[in-house]
Scaffold this active site. Sequence first.
Site, PDB file in Angstrom:
ATOM      1  N   TRP A 217      13.576  62.274 -64.280  1.00  0.00           N
ATOM      2  CA  TRP A 217      13.560  61.664 -62.856  1.00  0.00           C
ATOM      3  C   TRP A 217      12.186  62.656 -62.155  1.00  0.00           C
ATOM      4  CZ3 TRP A 217      16.839  63.756 -58.450  1.00  0.00           C
ATOM      5  CH2 TRP A 217      16.000  63.080 -57.242  1.00  0.00           C
TER       6      TRP A 217
ATOM      7  N   ASP B 275      17.463  58.617 -69.820  1.00  0.00           N
ATOM      8  CA  ASP B 275      17.492  57.955 -69.195  1.00  0.00           C
ATOM      9  C   ASP B 275      16.537  57.509 -68.596  1.00  0.00           C
ATOM     10  OD1 ASP B 275      20.307  57.054 -66.890  1.00  0.00           O
ATOM     11  OD2 ASP B 275      18.674  58.668 -66.184  1.00  0.00           O
TER      12      ASP B 275
ATOM     13  N   TYR C 258      11.128  55.583 -60.813  1.00  0.00           N
ATOM     14  CA  TYR C 258      10.972  56.786 -61.061  1.00  0.00           C
ATOM     15  C   TYR C 258       9.127  56.763 -61.118  1.00  0.00           C
ATOM     16  CZ  TYR C 258      15.806  57.902 -62.200  1.00  0.00           C
ATOM     17  OH  TYR C 258      17.361  58.260 -62.815  1.00  0.00           O
TER      18      TYR C 258
ATOM     19  N   ASN D  35      26.099  54.752 -59.323  1.00  0.00           N
ATOM     20  CA  ASN D  35      26.484  55.618 -57.619  1.00  0.00           C
ATOM     21  C   ASN D  35      27.167  54.730 -56.375  1.00  0.00           C
ATOM     22  OD1 ASN D  35      24.389  58.074 -56.688  1.00  0.00           O
ATOM     23  ND2 ASN D  35      23.671  56.649 -57.476  1.00  0.00           N
TER      24      ASN D  35
ATOM     25  N   SER E 147      22.100  64.558 -61.982  1.00  0.00           N
ATOM     26  CA  SER E 147      22.037  65.988 -61.964  1.00  0.00           C
ATOM     27  C   SER E 147      23.562  66.428 -62.184  1.00  0.00           C
ATOM     28  CB  SER E 147      22.545  66.002 -60.176  1.00  0.00           C
ATOM     29  OG  SER E 147      21.268  64.872 -59.943  1.00  0.00           O
ATOM     30  N   PRO E 148      23.454  67.027 -63.619  1.00  0.00           N
ATOM     31  CA  PRO E 148      24.573  67.588 -64.504  1.00  0.00           C
ATOM     32  C   PRO E 148      24.501  69.189 -63.842  1.00  0.00           C
ATOM     33  CG  PRO E 148      22.872  66.736 -66.337  1.00  0.00           C
ATOM     34  CD  PRO E 148      22.576  65.729 -65.013  1.00  0.00           C
TER      35      PRO E 148
HETATM   36  N1  LIG Z   1      21.840  57.079 -61.081  1.00  0.00           N
HETATM   37  C1  LIG Z   1      20.795  58.004 -59.977  1.00  0.00           C
HETATM   38  O1  LIG Z   1      20.845  57.776 -58.913  1.00  0.00           O
HETATM   39  C2  LIG Z   1      20.039  59.550 -60.090  1.00  0.00           C
HETATM   40  C3  LIG Z   1      19.896  60.371 -59.126  1.00  0.00           C
HETATM   41  C4  LIG Z   1      19.974  61.795 -59.839  1.00  0.00           C
HETATM   42  C5  LIG Z   1      19.335  61.496 -61.164  1.00  0.00           C
HETATM   43  N2  LIG Z   1      19.608  61.192 -61.970  1.00  0.00           N
HETATM   44  C6  LIG Z   1      19.258  60.954 -63.509  1.00  0.00           C
HETATM   45  O2  LIG Z   1      19.949  62.195 -63.949  1.00  0.00           O
HETATM   46  C7  LIG Z   1      18.804  63.104 -64.399  1.00  0.00           C
HETATM   47  C8  LIG Z   1      19.111  64.087 -64.092  1.00  0.00           C
HETATM   48  O3  LIG Z   1      19.296  65.399 -62.893  1.00  0.00           O
HETATM   49  P1  LIG Z   1      18.245  65.665 -62.301  1.00  0.00           P
HETATM   50  O4  LIG Z   1      17.115  65.923 -62.495  1.00  0.00           O
HETATM   51  O5  LIG Z   1      18.688  65.535 -60.868  1.00  0.00           O
HETATM   52  O6  LIG Z   1      18.788  66.992 -62.276  1.00  0.00           O
HETATM   53  P2  LIG Z   1      19.421  68.017 -63.493  1.00  0.00           P
HETATM   54  O7  LIG Z   1      19.627  67.929 -64.645  1.00  0.00           O
HETATM   55  O8  LIG Z   1      20.918  68.792 -63.251  1.00  0.00           O
HETATM   56  O9  LIG Z   1      18.359  69.305 -63.084  1.00  0.00           O
HETATM   57  C9  LIG Z   1      17.537  69.662 -63.677  1.00  0.00           C
HETATM   58  C10 LIG Z   1      16.937  70.841 -63.097  1.00  0.00           C
HETATM   59  O10 LIG Z   1      17.016  71.684 -63.357  1.00  0.00           O
HETATM   60  C11 LIG Z   1      16.347  72.637 -64.401  1.00  0.00           C
HETATM   61  N3  LIG Z   1      16.802  72.846 -65.797  1.00  0.00           N
HETATM   62  C12 LIG Z   1      17.199  72.663 -67.141  1.00  0.00           C
HETATM   63  N4  LIG Z   1      17.308  73.050 -68.244  1.00  0.00           N
HETATM   64  C13 LIG Z   1      17.774  74.331 -67.199  1.00  0.00           C
HETATM   65  C14 LIG Z   1      17.988  75.495 -68.737  1.00  0.00           C
HETATM   66  N5  LIG Z   1      18.223  75.772 -69.144  1.00  0.00           N
HETATM   67  N6  LIG Z   1      17.734  76.449 -67.483  1.00  0.00           N
HETATM   68  C15 LIG Z   1      17.049  77.067 -66.322  1.00  0.00           C
HETATM   69  N7  LIG Z   1      17.492  75.686 -65.820  1.00  0.00           N
HETATM   70  C16 LIG Z   1      17.285  74.117 -66.086  1.00  0.00           C
HETATM   71  C17 LIG Z   1      15.148  71.871 -64.656  1.00  0.00           C
HETATM   72  O11 LIG Z   1      13.725  73.030 -64.700  1.00  0.00           O
HETATM   73  P3  LIG Z   1      12.663  72.040 -64.954  1.00  0.00           P
HETATM   74  O12 LIG Z   1      12.165  70.634 -65.305  1.00  0.00           O
HETATM   75  O13 LIG Z   1      11.800  73.209 -64.491  1.00  0.00           O
HETATM   76  O14 LIG Z   1      11.881  72.729 -66.304  1.00  0.00           O
HETATM   77  C18 LIG Z   1      15.258  71.090 -63.320  1.00  0.00           C
HETATM   78  O15 LIG Z   1      14.648  71.473 -61.906  1.00  0.00           O
HETATM   79  C19 LIG Z   1      17.736  63.283 -64.004  1.00  0.00           C
HETATM   80  O16 LIG Z   1      16.502  62.678 -64.571  1.00  0.00           O
HETATM   81  C20 LIG Z   1      17.523  61.181 -63.742  1.00  0.00           C
HETATM   82  O17 LIG Z   1      17.172  60.913 -65.517  1.00  0.00           O
HETATM   83  C21 LIG Z   1      19.738  59.110 -62.079  1.00  0.00           C
END
Ligand SMILES: NC(=O)c1ccc[n+]([C@@H]2O[C@H](COP(=O)([O-])OP(=O)(O)OC[C@H]3O[C@@H](n4cnc5c(N)ncnc54)[C@H](OP(=O)(O)O)[C@@H]3O)[C@@H](O)[C@H]2O)c1
Length: 276
Positions: free
Chosen positions: A24, A48, A53, A150, A198-199
């Site tokens: 995403w 995923d 997206y 969700n 969003s882990p």
């Molecule tokens: N089913 C749903 O409704 C839903 C909703 C939200 C998300 N999702 C899925 O879940 C995935 C993950 O969730 P998310 O994208 O919301 O957020 P996330 O994985 O919790 O966080 C991503 C953010 O954390 C940063 N990051 C990643 N690894 C890091 C590290 N080791 N140290 C410091 N910062 C770090 C990334 O930076 P950079 O990108 O700048 O490197 C990005 O800004 C999504 O991509 C999507 O595939 C699904």
Amino acid sequence: MNLLNQDVLLSNGIKMPKLGFGTWELPPGTPTQDAVKTALRAGYKHLDTALVYQNEKDVGEAIKIHGIDPNEIFITAKLPPHIKRRNGVFRMHAKTLTNLNVTSVDLYLINAPRPFGVYTGDYDDANAVAWEALETLYQEGKAKAIGVSNFTIDDLENLRNRGLSTPHVNQIAYFVGHTQDALVAYCQKHNIQLMAYSPLARGYLLNNSILIDIAKSLNVTPAQVALRYIVQKGIVPIPKAATPKYIDTNTQLDFTLDASTMARLDTIENDPREWD
Ligand SMILES: NC(=O)c1ccc[n+]([C@@H]2O[C@H](COP(=O)([O-])OP(=O)(O)OC[C@H]3O[C@@H](n4cnc5c(N)ncnc54)[C@H](OP(=O)(O)O)[C@@H]3O)[C@@H](O)[C@H]2O)c1
């Protein structure tokens, strides 16, 4: 065995890798392709994706350029949340297969029980119709497993009360400080595998002082602590990163958080996400 090569077993016997890569907000074109290629090189076996997206084509392109057989990785895709009618489901799923250049996906999810931004209104009938269409895709082998995202306990009970099949997976927002305990207990009781989106709380979690303190003591990063916590809960995290270093270090989770550290992390009650 390295965590990248470990699986959880879904209720239908399908194996799902214990760690996935989120896509995403990776901008379409080169940024998505580069991130996915980096992830595949780092050894992720689970991507995923979602039609909403707007980068599915680039995910498919990255798989092709990398050269891995799509059958050797696990692909999760999702039905846009505003699509609930049977024909619409089939149309969106077909579009996703074309975008990804595959003949089936490993897991197909209803992205959300309601259209994004809609918080009221009764979508029970609509979700039942969409779910029955996913069941058809599953029976036809176009998705090796099916699930939801969700969905609350009420949304899951809606399917159950109608005698429909139990989703194999529920993908929910889950991270240290936001653990949705009642929903998790319900899913575990009904053998619904949980996936944590969003882990890292979209990065906002990583400034938490307890997390930083634990990471220092174990000589790992706060992100690794946050992800390992989820793995030890039996939940599949799908962190997203565009930064190559993060993509790589987020896979290095072969350490253990002892019981007292897990308990300390359990005490955090905080949802630091900022959505706009
Ligand atoms: N089913 C749903 O409704 C839903 C909703 C939200 C998300 N999702 C899925 O879940 C995935 C993950 O969730 P998310 O994208 O919301 O957020 P996330 O994985 O919790 O966080 C991503 C953010 O954390 C940063 N990051 C990643 N690894 C890091 C590290 N080791 N140290 C410091 N910062 C770090 C990334 O930076 P950079 O990108 O700048 O490197 C990005 O800004 C999504 O991509 C999507 O595939 C699904």
